[in-house]
Design an enzyme around this catalytic site. Structure first.
Site, PDB file in Angstrom:
ATOM      1  N   ASP A  52      76.432  85.339 -46.800  1.00 48.66           N
ATOM      2  CA  ASP A  52      77.790  84.827 -46.342  1.00 48.66           C
ATOM      3  C   ASP A  52      78.390  83.567 -47.091  1.00 48.66           C
ATOM      4  O   ASP A  52      79.513  84.293 -47.685  1.00 48.66           O
ATOM      5  CB  ASP A  52      78.234  84.367 -45.018  1.00 48.66           C
ATOM      6  CG  ASP A  52      78.245  86.127 -44.303  1.00 48.66           C
ATOM      7  OD1 ASP A  52      78.297  87.077 -44.887  1.00 48.66           O
ATOM      8  OD2 ASP A  52      78.413  86.380 -43.381  1.00 48.66           O
ATOM      9  N   LYS A  71      62.917  75.777 -41.973  1.00 51.57           N
ATOM     10  CA  LYS A  71      63.479  74.212 -41.774  1.00 51.57           C
ATOM     11  C   LYS A  71      62.299  73.827 -40.212  1.00 51.57           C
ATOM     12  O   LYS A  71      61.549  73.644 -39.250  1.00 51.57           O
ATOM     13  CB  LYS A  71      64.483  75.093 -40.451  1.00 51.57           C
ATOM     14  CG  LYS A  71      65.186  73.317 -39.343  1.00 51.57           C
ATOM     15  CD  LYS A  71      65.767  72.299 -40.354  1.00 51.57           C
ATOM     16  CE  LYS A  71      66.244  71.587 -40.052  1.00 51.57           C
ATOM     17  NZ  LYS A  71      66.374  70.329 -40.504  1.00 51.57           N
ATOM     18  N   ASP A  79      71.278  85.568 -43.258  1.00 52.38           N
ATOM     19  CA  ASP A  79      72.630  86.243 -43.265  1.00 52.38           C
ATOM     20  C   ASP A  79      73.839  85.241 -43.263  1.00 52.38           C
ATOM     21  O   ASP A  79      74.660  85.381 -43.951  1.00 52.38           O
ATOM     22  CB  ASP A  79      72.328  86.386 -41.481  1.00 52.38           C
ATOM     23  CG  ASP A  79      74.085  87.229 -40.472  1.00 52.38           C
ATOM     24  OD1 ASP A  79      74.740  87.631 -41.948  1.00 52.38           O
ATOM     25  OD2 ASP A  79      74.131  87.408 -39.472  1.00 52.38           O
ATOM     26  N   ASP A 110      69.125  73.279 -43.990  1.00 56.29           N
ATOM     27  CA  ASP A 110      70.266  72.445 -44.378  1.00 56.29           C
ATOM     28  C   ASP A 110      71.209  71.805 -45.788  1.00 56.29           C
ATOM     29  O   ASP A 110      72.713  71.853 -46.060  1.00 56.29           O
ATOM     30  CB  ASP A 110      70.878  71.544 -42.971  1.00 56.29           C
ATOM     31  CG  ASP A 110      69.302  70.449 -43.224  1.00 56.29           C
ATOM     32  OD1 ASP A 110      68.015  71.457 -43.863  1.00 56.29           O
ATOM     33  OD2 ASP A 110      69.372  69.677 -42.415  1.00 56.29           O
ATOM     34  N   TYR A 118      66.405  88.395 -34.265  1.00 60.53           N
ATOM     35  CA  TYR A 118      67.619  89.727 -34.604  1.00 60.53           C
ATOM     36  C   TYR A 118      66.951  91.136 -33.531  1.00 60.53           C
ATOM     37  O   TYR A 118      67.118  91.837 -33.269  1.00 60.53           O
ATOM     38  CB  TYR A 118      67.936  89.790 -35.547  1.00 60.53           C
ATOM     39  CG  TYR A 118      68.905  89.540 -36.474  1.00 60.53           C
ATOM     40  CD1 TYR A 118      69.975  87.578 -35.903  1.00 60.53           C
ATOM     41  CD2 TYR A 118      70.022  89.264 -36.845  1.00 60.53           C
ATOM     42  CE1 TYR A 118      70.608  87.073 -35.821  1.00 60.53           C
ATOM     43  CE2 TYR A 118      70.817  88.446 -37.620  1.00 60.53           C
ATOM     44  CZ  TYR A 118      71.324  87.349 -37.833  1.00 60.53           C
ATOM     45  OH  TYR A 118      71.842  86.728 -37.609  1.00 60.53           O
TER      46      TYR A 118
END
Length: 341
Positions: free
Chosen positions: A240, A179, A236, A212, A132
């Site tokens: 959520d 990851k 992020d 994952d 970002y």
């Protein structure tokens, strides 16, 4: 007296922030509000400026910020959101995105198994690096030969301090999510910083998951998590998911923090929700819980606990907006909480 900058923003932001401010007023904590109700999409569309330097200095000179929401479908450019929310995060170095997820009542959980419903975790998201930052670019934009590049930026300084913060607030365990099996260099940096922090905190358990696997565990048994720490984009998404399994995005609060400076920006996670703006059905719980995080960080711990208890009682009684199964409007849901303070 503590001066709190308030940016109601767009969509349902002004509706829910009004309830948060009324609730803080009821607590009589000696807070003074500096309301920047002109920092919104209307101003950006008219002037091309999202947050002017004068307003930024008003924010910088205050004790904390309470933000409603930023976002409007009339604005087609990302410059607006970046000019307000990301400018505040980056220029004030609010490197911690602190998102607690705690189930307010069993009936709100979408999970079928009773044993998986007692969600009570915190997602700690690195807030000033990652994907970002805006680093990258485009070659031959708009053509069939377009090349788009977004840089996932991680630094030792940024990674080390966010992992250390996660260990400092953990009750029992820190789960570091990356990851590294596919993203070699950034993942390797996160792995090294995590191992070093774990060695400095032998009293806290520590484990690692790929993102994952973490997402799967979040929707099968989220009760296994205490504190999750991860990068900007993974955090992020995972926060959520945590909000959804803990009762819905309308109840999700967050804080953007610089712990060393003691400064924070507090906002509900739900965004501006333009489809329900002006209908008086917006859920104020996320905004009021965010205000609770704010006063807790200011040292008003008893008032923050009382606020959380009042929200839980109102939700248990079904005195909520329709998204939580009630029939109250936005102000009515706020009043139901204030009546229990």
């Amino acid at each position: 007296m503590s001066v709190i900058t308030v940016i109601p923003g767009d969509g349902i932001g002004p509706e829910v922030i009004e309830q948060a401010m009324l609730t803080l007023d009821r607590l009589q904590l000696g807070l003074e509000f500096d309301v920047l109700d002109h920092v919104n999409a209307d101003t950006f569309l008219r002037t091309g400026v999202a947050l002017c330097d004068e307003d930024f200095e008003r924010v910088r000179s205050s004790r904390s910020v309470l933000l409603g929401a930023i976002g409007d479908p009339r604005v087609g450019s990302p410059a607006y959101g970046r000019g307000v929310l990301l400018r505040l995060r980056f220029e004030l170095d609010l490197y911690v995105n602190h998102r607690p997820a705690k189930l307010l009542h069993d009936r709100l959980s979408p999970l079928r198994a009773d044993s998986a419903r007692a969600v009570d975790c915190i997602v700690i998201r690195e807030n000033t690096e990652g994907l970002y930052t805006g680093a990258g670019g485009s070659v031959h934009p708009g053509s069939e030969h377009e090349i788009a590049l977004d840089v996932d930026l991680s630094t030792y300084h940024g990674t080390a301090r966010i992992v250390e913060y996660a260990f400092s607030i953990a009750r029992r365990e820190v789960c570091m999510v990356d990851k590294a099996n596919a993203v070699e260099f950034g993942g390797g940096l996160w792995q090294r910083c995590w191992r070093a922090a774990a060695a400095r905190h032998p009293d806290k358990a520590s484990r690692h998951l790929y993102v994952d696997a973490a997402a799967m565990q979040m929707v099968t048994d989220p009760t296994g998590f205490d504190v999750i720490v991860t990068n900007n984009s993974y955090g992020d998404i995972l926060s959520d998911i945590a909000s959804a399994v803990a009762g819905g995005i309308g109840t999700a609060a967050s804080a953007n923090l610089n712990p060393e400076r003691g400064f924070g920006l507090y906002e509900p996670v739900h965004g501006s929700a333009p489809d329900i703006a002006g209908k008086d059905i917006a859920n104020p719980v996320g905004a009021i819980l965010s205000a609770g995080l704010l006063i807790g960080d200011l040292g008003h711990h008893e008032a923050a606990a009382a606020l959380r208890a009042a929200i839980s009682q109102a939700v248990a009684a079904g005195e909520t907006t329709p998204d939580l199964g009630g029939s109250l409007d936005t102000r009515g849901a706020g009043e139901a909480i204030r009546a229990r303070l």
